[in-house]
Design an enzyme around this catalytic site. Structure first.
Site, PDB file in Angstrom:
ATOM      1  N   ARG A 129       6.094  -8.287   0.911  1.00  0.00           N
ATOM      2  CA  ARG A 129       7.043  -7.957   1.973  1.00  0.00           C
ATOM      3  C   ARG A 129       7.750  -9.204   2.478  1.00  0.00           C
ATOM      4  NH1 ARG A 129       4.347  -4.885   6.703  1.00  0.00           N
ATOM      5  NH2 ARG A 129       4.340  -3.212   5.154  1.00  0.00           N
ATOM      6  N   ASP A 169      -0.551   6.335   7.112  1.00  0.00           N
ATOM      7  CA  ASP A 169      -0.596   4.892   7.313  1.00  0.00           C
ATOM      8  C   ASP A 169      -1.422   4.567   8.551  1.00  0.00           C
ATOM      9  OD1 ASP A 169      -0.087   2.278   6.746  1.00  0.00           O
ATOM     10  OD2 ASP A 169       1.933   2.246   7.575  1.00  0.00           O
ATOM     11  N   LYS A 215       0.826  -1.205   0.000  1.00  0.00           N
ATOM     12  CA  LYS A 215       0.000   0.000   0.000  1.00  0.00           C
ATOM     13  C   LYS A 215       0.868   1.267   0.000  1.00  0.00           C
ATOM     14  CE  LYS A 215      -2.264  -1.480   3.685  1.00  0.00           C
ATOM     15  NZ  LYS A 215      -1.862  -2.904   3.713  1.00  0.00           N
ATOM     16  N   THR A 216       1.886   1.282   0.838  1.00  0.00           N
ATOM     17  CA  THR A 216       2.775   2.444   0.896  1.00  0.00           C
ATOM     18  C   THR A 216       3.528   2.602  -0.418  1.00  0.00           C
ATOM     19  OG1 THR A 216       3.054   2.100   3.281  1.00  0.00           O
ATOM     20  CG2 THR A 216       4.637   3.542   2.190  1.00  0.00           C
ATOM     21  N   THR A 232      -5.415  -1.607   7.444  1.00  0.00           N
ATOM     22  CA  THR A 232      -5.611  -3.054   7.404  1.00  0.00           C
ATOM     23  C   THR A 232      -6.994  -3.423   7.945  1.00  0.00           C
ATOM     24  OG1 THR A 232      -4.554  -3.233   9.584  1.00  0.00           O
ATOM     25  CG2 THR A 232      -3.143  -3.534   7.657  1.00  0.00           C
TER      26      THR A 232
END
Length: 342
Positions: A219, A111, A66-67, A160
């Site tokens: 990740r 975030d 997402k980032t 999330t």
């Protein structure tokens, strides 16, 4: 002078660039093709009109990018990018200070936006809709309200847990997209992309094996790749092949299904001590020594997605279709006839 928070974020970004490939375009950002096709249209239209992009809410499990996607959007827009996290915005003044310093068309990325305090969240309402912030100056009878105008900007929120975002805030996002888990082939492409970035030779079957064990998460795939790289260097492997991948992942306790030590411990306890369940989450937390939230947010989603675990009203239980497979995998037993009698 930059705040400690901004300096920390900048340091983290610089460290990530050293260790992993940082995409700058939609084409370099692998996976999430449906979302990218939509965003390409939105971004292209905004560039043609020279306007700011509508506010975006990105949600999905942690580690899906997402980032990174937010950074790519900023690059494609040619706009400045500022990043912060909701937990550090404790007072409304913290957010006002950031908003008042934004340039026109700048991207503000928040975030874990579901963790914004209520008083801070309310500041966003008028900022997102009217590009203005209402402030109270003074105290008591002499207090007065002023409206501070803001330059048009784009807020990108990442979360999330969309269920924890209030309705008024959700409705102010013009673009809402959910990031899905990746398949093994896409994760293998991400591994190869990072290996090319670091000038490391890797065979396709080795990259695919890492992708299979990465729990559908980029990740984790990057983390596995870095650890395999360590093993390859220490063991003097000039090319990363499947053999060194197996050695590294066995050392890391990541099996062929992508299960780690905690995953197997949870499944083992349910089978051995509760004959497949059901068993309460608090009981599992006590027996594993792990925090309840860690089990629920980190461990369980993958086990459920893999079809190994089920949530019921009475607790967690092994999927009956996977009971014999897991019994053999974890206990080394093959009890087909015995199971039929249960």
């Amino acid at each position: 002078m930059e705040s400690p928070i901004e300096l920390l974020n900048l340091q983290e970004i610089q460290e990530d660039r050293v260790l992993t490939f940082e995409p700058e375009t939609f084409d370099q950002y692998l996976g999430q093709d449906e979302i990218k096709s939509k965003l390409k249209i939105y971004v292209t239209a905004c560039n043609l009109r020279k306007e700011h992009l509508d506010h975006i809410l990105l949600f999905g499990p942690p580690g899906l990018g997402k980032t990174t996607l937010a950074k790519v959007i900023a690059k494609e827009l040619g706009a400045p990018f500022r990043i912060t996290s909701a937990p550090v915005l404790e007072r409304s003044g913290d957010l006002v200070a950031i908003l008042s310093n934004l340039q026109e068309r700048e991207i503000l990325f928040i975030d874990e936006i579901h963790r914004l305090p209520k008083n801070v969240e309310e500041i966003l309402y008028s900022a997102m809709e009217n590009f203005a912030v209402d402030m109270i100056i003074g105290q008591g009878a002499g207090a007065k309200s002023i409206r501070l105008p803001l330059k048009p900007f784009t807020l990108i929120g990442a979360t999330t847990r969309t269920s924890l975002i209030s309705g008024p805030l959700q409705t102010r996002f013009g673009i809402v997209e959910r990031l899905d888990f990746y398949d093994s082939i896409s994760l293998a492409e991400i591994v190869k992309q990072n290996s090319n970035f670091l000038n490391i030779n890797i065979l396709p079957e080795a990259a695919l094996e890492m992708g299979k064990r990465a729990r559908g998460t980029p990740r984790i795939a990057k983390r596995i790749f870095r650890r395999v790289r360590d093993f390859a260097q220490v063991k003097n492997y000039p090319i990363i092949n499947k053999e060194i991948v197996d050695i590294a992942l066995n050392f890391l306790d990541i099996d062929e299904d992508g299960l780690n030590k905690l995953d197997r411990k949870v499944l083992y306890l349910i089978i051995k001590d509760f004959d497949g369940g059901p068993v309460g989450l608090d009981t599992l937390a006590a027996m594993t020594g792990e925090d309840r939230d860690s089990l629920e947010d980190v461990c369980e989603p993958y086990l459920i997605r893999m079809g190994l675990l089920q949530k019921t009203t009475r607790g967690r239980q092994i999927n009956p279709k996977k009971y014999l497979y897991l019994r053999k995998k974890l206990l080394g037993e093959n009890i087909v006839e015995q199971k039929i009698m249960f």
